[in-house]
Write a protein that holds these residues in place. Structure first.
Motif, short mmCIF file in Angstrom:
data_model
loop_
_atom_site.label_atom_id
_atom_site.label_comp_id
_atom_site.label_asym_id
_atom_site.label_seq_id
_atom_site.Cartn_x
_atom_site.Cartn_y
_atom_site.Cartn_z
N MET A 1 9.55 30.18 -22.60
CA MET A 1 8.83 29.47 -23.63
C MET A 1 9.66 28.32 -24.20
O MET A 1 9.12 27.29 -24.54
CB MET A 1 8.45 30.47 -24.73
CG MET A 1 7.64 29.88 -25.82
SD MET A 1 5.98 29.57 -25.24
CE MET A 1 5.19 29.17 -26.74
N LYS A 2 10.97 28.52 -24.29
CA LYS A 2 11.84 27.49 -24.84
C LYS A 2 11.82 26.23 -23.99
O LYS A 2 11.75 25.11 -24.53
CB LYS A 2 13.26 28.03 -24.96
CG LYS A 2 14.20 27.11 -25.66
CD LYS A 2 15.56 27.75 -25.85
CE LYS A 2 16.50 26.83 -26.56
NZ LYS A 2 17.81 27.43 -26.76
N ALA A 3 11.83 26.37 -22.67
CA ALA A 3 11.79 25.20 -21.78
C ALA A 3 10.48 24.44 -21.95
O ALA A 3 10.46 23.20 -21.92
CB ALA A 3 11.97 25.63 -20.33
N TYR A 4 9.40 25.16 -22.15
CA TYR A 4 8.10 24.51 -22.35
C TYR A 4 8.10 23.69 -23.64
O TYR A 4 7.62 22.55 -23.66
CB TYR A 4 6.99 25.57 -22.39
CG TYR A 4 5.66 25.00 -22.79
CD1 TYR A 4 4.91 24.26 -21.88
CD2 TYR A 4 5.16 25.18 -24.07
CE1 TYR A 4 3.68 23.72 -22.25
CE2 TYR A 4 3.95 24.65 -24.44
CZ TYR A 4 3.21 23.92 -23.53
OH TYR A 4 2.01 23.38 -23.89
N VAL A 5 8.62 24.24 -24.71
CA VAL A 5 8.64 23.53 -25.99
C VAL A 5 9.54 22.31 -25.90
O VAL A 5 9.21 21.25 -26.43
CB VAL A 5 9.06 24.48 -27.13
CG1 VAL A 5 9.22 23.73 -28.44
CG2 VAL A 5 8.05 25.59 -27.30
N ILE A 6 10.67 22.43 -25.22
CA ILE A 6 11.57 21.28 -25.03
C ILE A 6 10.86 20.19 -24.25
O ILE A 6 10.87 19.01 -24.64
CB ILE A 6 12.87 21.71 -24.34
CG1 ILE A 6 13.72 22.58 -25.26
CG2 ILE A 6 13.67 20.49 -23.88
CD1 ILE A 6 14.90 23.22 -24.58
N THR A 7 10.22 20.57 -23.15
CA THR A 7 9.52 19.60 -22.31
C THR A 7 8.40 18.92 -23.09
O THR A 7 8.23 17.70 -23.03
CB THR A 7 8.95 20.28 -21.06
OG1 THR A 7 10.02 20.91 -20.36
CG2 THR A 7 8.26 19.29 -20.15
N THR A 8 7.63 19.70 -23.81
CA THR A 8 6.53 19.15 -24.60
C THR A 8 7.05 18.19 -25.66
O THR A 8 6.50 17.11 -25.86
CB THR A 8 5.74 20.29 -25.27
OG1 THR A 8 5.28 21.18 -24.25
CG2 THR A 8 4.57 19.77 -26.05
N GLY A 9 8.11 18.57 -26.35
CA GLY A 9 8.68 17.70 -27.38
C GLY A 9 9.18 16.38 -26.80
O GLY A 9 8.96 15.32 -27.39
N VAL A 10 9.83 16.46 -25.64
CA VAL A 10 10.34 15.23 -25.01
C VAL A 10 9.18 14.33 -24.57
O VAL A 10 9.22 13.11 -24.78
CB VAL A 10 11.25 15.58 -23.81
CG1 VAL A 10 11.55 14.36 -22.96
CG2 VAL A 10 12.54 16.22 -24.31
N VAL A 11 8.15 14.92 -23.98
CA VAL A 11 7.00 14.12 -23.52
C VAL A 11 6.33 13.43 -24.70
O VAL A 11 6.03 12.22 -24.65
CB VAL A 11 6.00 15.00 -22.73
CG1 VAL A 11 4.69 14.27 -22.51
CG2 VAL A 11 6.60 15.41 -21.41
N PHE A 12 6.09 14.16 -25.77
CA PHE A 12 5.45 13.54 -26.94
C PHE A 12 6.37 12.53 -27.61
O PHE A 12 5.90 11.51 -28.12
CB PHE A 12 4.98 14.60 -27.93
CG PHE A 12 3.71 15.28 -27.50
CD1 PHE A 12 2.55 14.56 -27.33
CD2 PHE A 12 3.68 16.63 -27.27
CE1 PHE A 12 1.38 15.17 -26.93
CE2 PHE A 12 2.52 17.27 -26.88
CZ PHE A 12 1.35 16.53 -26.71
N GLY A 13 7.66 12.77 -27.60
CA GLY A 13 8.60 11.79 -28.14
C GLY A 13 8.59 10.50 -27.32
O GLY A 13 8.59 9.40 -27.88
N LEU A 14 8.58 10.63 -26.01
CA LEU A 14 8.53 9.45 -25.14
C LEU A 14 7.22 8.69 -25.31
O LEU A 14 7.20 7.45 -25.29
CB LEU A 14 8.73 9.85 -23.68
CG LEU A 14 10.14 10.31 -23.31
CD1 LEU A 14 10.16 10.83 -21.87
CD2 LEU A 14 11.14 9.19 -23.49
N LEU A 15 6.13 9.42 -25.48
CA LEU A 15 4.83 8.77 -25.71
C LEU A 15 4.86 7.97 -27.02
O LEU A 15 4.39 6.83 -27.07
CB LEU A 15 3.71 9.81 -25.76
CG LEU A 15 2.31 9.28 -26.02
CD1 LEU A 15 1.87 8.37 -24.89
CD2 LEU A 15 1.35 10.42 -26.19
N THR A 16 5.46 8.54 -28.05
CA THR A 16 5.56 7.84 -29.33
C THR A 16 6.40 6.57 -29.19
O THR A 16 6.02 5.50 -29.67
CB THR A 16 6.19 8.77 -30.39
OG1 THR A 16 5.39 9.94 -30.51
CG2 THR A 16 6.28 8.07 -31.73
#
Length: 68
Positions: A1-16
């Motif tokens: 679950m931790k890897a998923y949250v990290i990946t999601t956070g990075v993707v949304f950060g890059l989108l921003t």
């Protein structure tokens, strides 16, 4: 679950970041488009939420490792 949250956070950060760079470089009128601003704010909020979840999960793991 931790890897998923990290990946999601990075993707949304890059989108921003991509949205902010597009506003700065391409067309400042995008900042007046309510849909574009809403997507940018939503992606920023999801990035912050992912960081909050990671910090909270890390704090919980640290507390449980201290207890005998």
């Amino acid at each position: 679950m931790k890897a998923y949250v990290i990946t999601t956070g990075v993707v949304f950060g890059l989108l921003t970041v991509a949205h902010l760079l597009r506003i700065a470089g391409e067309n400042p009128r995008l900042a007046a488009d309510p849909f574009y601003v809403a997507i940018t704010l939503a992606s920023a909020a999801l990035c912050v939420w992912a960081m909050w979840v990671l910090r909270r999960a890390g704090a919980g793991a640290a507390e449980s490792s201290r207890q005998p």
